[in-house]
Write a protein that holds these residues in place. Sequence first.
Motif, PDB file in Angstrom:
ATOM      1  N   GLU A  26      -7.565  -3.240   2.300  1.00  0.00           N
ATOM      2  CA  GLU A  26      -6.415  -3.963   0.884  1.00  0.00           C
ATOM      3  C   GLU A  26      -6.862  -2.945  -0.524  1.00  0.00           C
ATOM      4  N   TRP A  27      -8.058  -3.571  -0.537  1.00  0.00           N
ATOM      5  CA  TRP A  27      -9.087  -2.941  -2.354  1.00  0.00           C
ATOM      6  C   TRP A  27      -8.720  -1.158  -2.523  1.00  0.00           C
ATOM      7  N   GLN A  28      -8.912   0.199  -1.176  1.00  0.00           N
ATOM      8  CA  GLN A  28      -8.392   0.810  -1.784  1.00  0.00           C
ATOM      9  C   GLN A  28      -6.972   1.432  -1.376  1.00  0.00           C
ATOM     10  N   GLU A  29      -5.419   0.572  -0.847  1.00  0.00           N
ATOM     11  CA  GLU A  29      -4.664   0.409  -1.818  1.00  0.00           C
ATOM     12  C   GLU A  29      -3.892   0.155  -3.050  1.00  0.00           C
ATOM     13  N   THR A  30      -4.736  -0.759  -3.478  1.00  0.00           N
ATOM     14  CA  THR A  30      -5.060  -1.403  -4.708  1.00  0.00           C
ATOM     15  C   THR A  30      -4.938  -0.496  -6.105  1.00  0.00           C
ATOM     16  N   GLY A  31      -5.650   0.496  -5.582  1.00  0.00           N
ATOM     17  CA  GLY A  31      -6.676   1.251  -6.368  1.00  0.00           C
ATOM     18  C   GLY A  31      -7.442   1.417  -7.747  1.00  0.00           C
ATOM     19  N   LEU A  32      -8.366   0.252  -6.525  1.00  0.00           N
ATOM     20  CA  LEU A  32      -9.355  -0.410  -8.084  1.00  0.00           C
ATOM     21  C   LEU A  32     -10.839   0.088  -7.879  1.00  0.00           C
ATOM     22  N   VAL A  33     -11.188   0.750  -9.261  1.00  0.00           N
ATOM     23  CA  VAL A  33     -12.316   2.179  -8.524  1.00  0.00           C
ATOM     24  C   VAL A  33     -13.121   0.609  -9.079  1.00  0.00           C
ATOM     25  N   PRO A  34     -14.403   0.412  -8.844  1.00  0.00           N
ATOM     26  CA  PRO A  34     -15.259  -0.763  -9.743  1.00  0.00           C
ATOM     27  C   PRO A  34     -15.890   0.831 -10.087  1.00  0.00           C
ATOM     28  N   PHE A  96       7.871  -9.740 -10.613  1.00  0.00           N
ATOM     29  CA  PHE A  96       8.312  -8.960  -9.918  1.00  0.00           C
ATOM     30  C   PHE A  96       7.223  -7.631 -10.215  1.00  0.00           C
ATOM     31  N   ASP A  97       6.098  -7.588 -10.603  1.00  0.00           N
ATOM     32  CA  ASP A  97       5.717  -6.874 -10.582  1.00  0.00           C
ATOM     33  C   ASP A  97       4.471  -6.366  -9.490  1.00  0.00           C
ATOM     34  N   MET A  98       4.616  -5.123  -8.789  1.00  0.00           N
ATOM     35  CA  MET A  98       3.902  -4.983  -7.244  1.00  0.00           C
ATOM     36  C   MET A  98       2.064  -4.681  -7.573  1.00  0.00           C
ATOM     37  N   LYS A  99       2.323  -4.526  -8.663  1.00  0.00           N
ATOM     38  CA  LYS A  99       0.586  -4.209  -8.794  1.00  0.00           C
ATOM     39  C   LYS A  99       0.385  -5.280  -9.145  1.00  0.00           C
ATOM     40  N   ALA A 100       0.709  -6.694  -9.716  1.00  0.00           N
ATOM     41  CA  ALA A 100      -0.138  -7.964  -9.831  1.00  0.00           C
ATOM     42  C   ALA A 100       0.037  -8.312  -8.577  1.00  0.00           C
ATOM     43  N   ILE A 101       1.265  -8.242  -7.652  1.00  0.00           N
ATOM     44  CA  ILE A 101       1.073  -9.072  -6.577  1.00  0.00           C
ATOM     45  C   ILE A 101      -0.353  -9.111  -5.123  1.00  0.00           C
ATOM     46  N   ASP A 102       0.231  -7.516  -5.580  1.00  0.00           N
ATOM     47  CA  ASP A 102      -1.280  -6.654  -4.596  1.00  0.00           C
ATOM     48  C   ASP A 102      -2.636  -7.338  -5.219  1.00  0.00           C
ATOM     49  N   LEU A 103      -2.801  -7.023  -6.998  1.00  0.00           N
ATOM     50  CA  LEU A 103      -4.446  -7.645  -7.229  1.00  0.00           C
ATOM     51  C   LEU A 103      -4.092  -9.570  -6.860  1.00  0.00           C
ATOM     52  N   ILE A 104      -2.970  -9.799  -6.759  1.00  0.00           N
ATOM     53  CA  ILE A 104      -2.942 -11.398  -6.383  1.00  0.00           C
ATOM     54  C   ILE A 104      -2.917 -11.359  -5.209  1.00  0.00           C
ATOM     55  N   ASN A 105      -3.093 -11.207  -4.305  1.00  0.00           N
ATOM     56  CA  ASN A 105      -3.227 -10.754  -2.462  1.00  0.00           C
ATOM     57  C   ASN A 105      -4.702 -10.725  -2.247  1.00  0.00           C
ATOM     58  N   LEU A 106      -5.180  -8.986  -3.116  1.00  0.00           N
ATOM     59  CA  LEU A 106      -6.632  -9.137  -3.277  1.00  0.00           C
ATOM     60  C   LEU A 106      -7.603 -10.037  -3.289  1.00  0.00           C
ATOM     61  N   ALA A 107      -6.951 -10.647  -3.962  1.00  0.00           N
ATOM     62  CA  ALA A 107      -7.959 -12.153  -4.662  1.00  0.00           C
ATOM     63  C   ALA A 107      -8.148 -12.802  -3.371  1.00  0.00           C
ATOM     64  N   TRP A 108      -6.626 -13.462  -2.549  1.00  0.00           N
ATOM     65  CA  TRP A 108      -6.540 -14.317  -1.874  1.00  0.00           C
ATOM     66  C   TRP A 108      -7.302 -14.006  -0.842  1.00  0.00           C
ATOM     67  N   ARG A 109      -7.205 -12.014  -0.466  1.00  0.00           N
ATOM     68  CA  ARG A 109      -8.227 -12.164   1.518  1.00  0.00           C
ATOM     69  C   ARG A 109      -9.125 -12.346   0.708  1.00  0.00           C
ATOM     70  N   TRP A 110      -9.793 -11.773  -0.803  1.00  0.00           N
ATOM     71  CA  TRP A 110     -11.378 -12.040  -0.670  1.00  0.00           C
ATOM     72  C   TRP A 110     -12.017 -13.459  -0.555  1.00  0.00           C
ATOM     73  N   ARG A 111     -10.945 -14.293  -0.756  1.00  0.00           N
ATOM     74  CA  ARG A 111     -11.635 -16.155  -1.152  1.00  0.00           C
ATOM     75  C   ARG A 111     -11.061 -16.091   0.873  1.00  0.00           C
ATOM     76  N   GLN A 112     -10.203 -15.047   1.041  1.00  0.00           N
ATOM     77  CA  GLN A 112     -10.723 -15.383   3.119  1.00  0.00           C
ATOM     78  C   GLN A 112     -11.687 -15.070   3.655  1.00  0.00           C
ATOM     79  N   LEU A 113     -11.361 -14.342   2.925  1.00  0.00           N
ATOM     80  CA  LEU A 113     -13.443 -13.578   3.153  1.00  0.00           C
ATOM     81  C   LEU A 113     -14.660 -14.318   3.340  1.00  0.00           C
ATOM     82  N   ARG A 114     -14.226 -15.401   2.424  1.00  0.00           N
ATOM     83  CA  ARG A 114     -15.520 -15.518   1.501  1.00  0.00           C
ATOM     84  C   ARG A 114     -15.636 -16.865   2.027  1.00  0.00           C
ATOM     85  N   GLY A 115     -14.565 -17.282   2.817  1.00  0.00           N
ATOM     86  CA  GLY A 115     -14.789 -18.548   2.954  1.00  0.00           C
ATOM     87  C   GLY A 115     -15.096 -18.514   4.660  1.00  0.00           C
ATOM     88  N   ALA A 116     -14.358 -17.105   5.518  1.00  0.00           N
ATOM     89  CA  ALA A 116     -14.878 -17.307   6.415  1.00  0.00           C
ATOM     90  C   ALA A 116     -16.258 -16.987   7.123  1.00  0.00           C
TER      91      ALA A 116
END
Length: 137
Positions: A26-34, A96-116
């Motif tokens: 999902e990180w790659q899909e959002t295009g987030l570049v560290p 209705f901003d898909m980029k914002a939704i993708d970033l929100i979902n990425l943060a959610w996934r990070w929280r899932q990984l952290r919890g696991a």
Amino acid sequence: MDIETEREVHELTLAAIYHGRLLADEWQETGLVPLGTTKQLTQDLLQNLHERRELEELDEDRLHLLGEHIRKFTNQYREGLGDRALQQNIETEQIFDMKAIDLINLAWRWRQLRGAKRTLDDKMAAIKVTDRLLAQV
């Protein structure tokens, strides 16, 4: 270790690997570049997560680093959004901003990984302490 404990550790490990792989994808899909001095470390972490390798190297500091990248990038995209997304669930039905939704979902996934990963680490620590205590009996 009894079979029930082995199964539980297996399930916890599977959850951490699963969420790590999806985070990398999902990180790659959002295009987030560290950026910055941690760019290579972050890219290596994401590659390892994608390839399901070196989960034991993913400590709290490295998890925090990934979260900080997500927070900063998301805050740059929309002020305060990264802070909120890393702290709580954000409903995306009225966004209705898909980029914002993708970033929100990425943060959610990070929280899932952290919890696991935290649950897995806690379980492994409990097994070690239990083994030491039982050895003293």
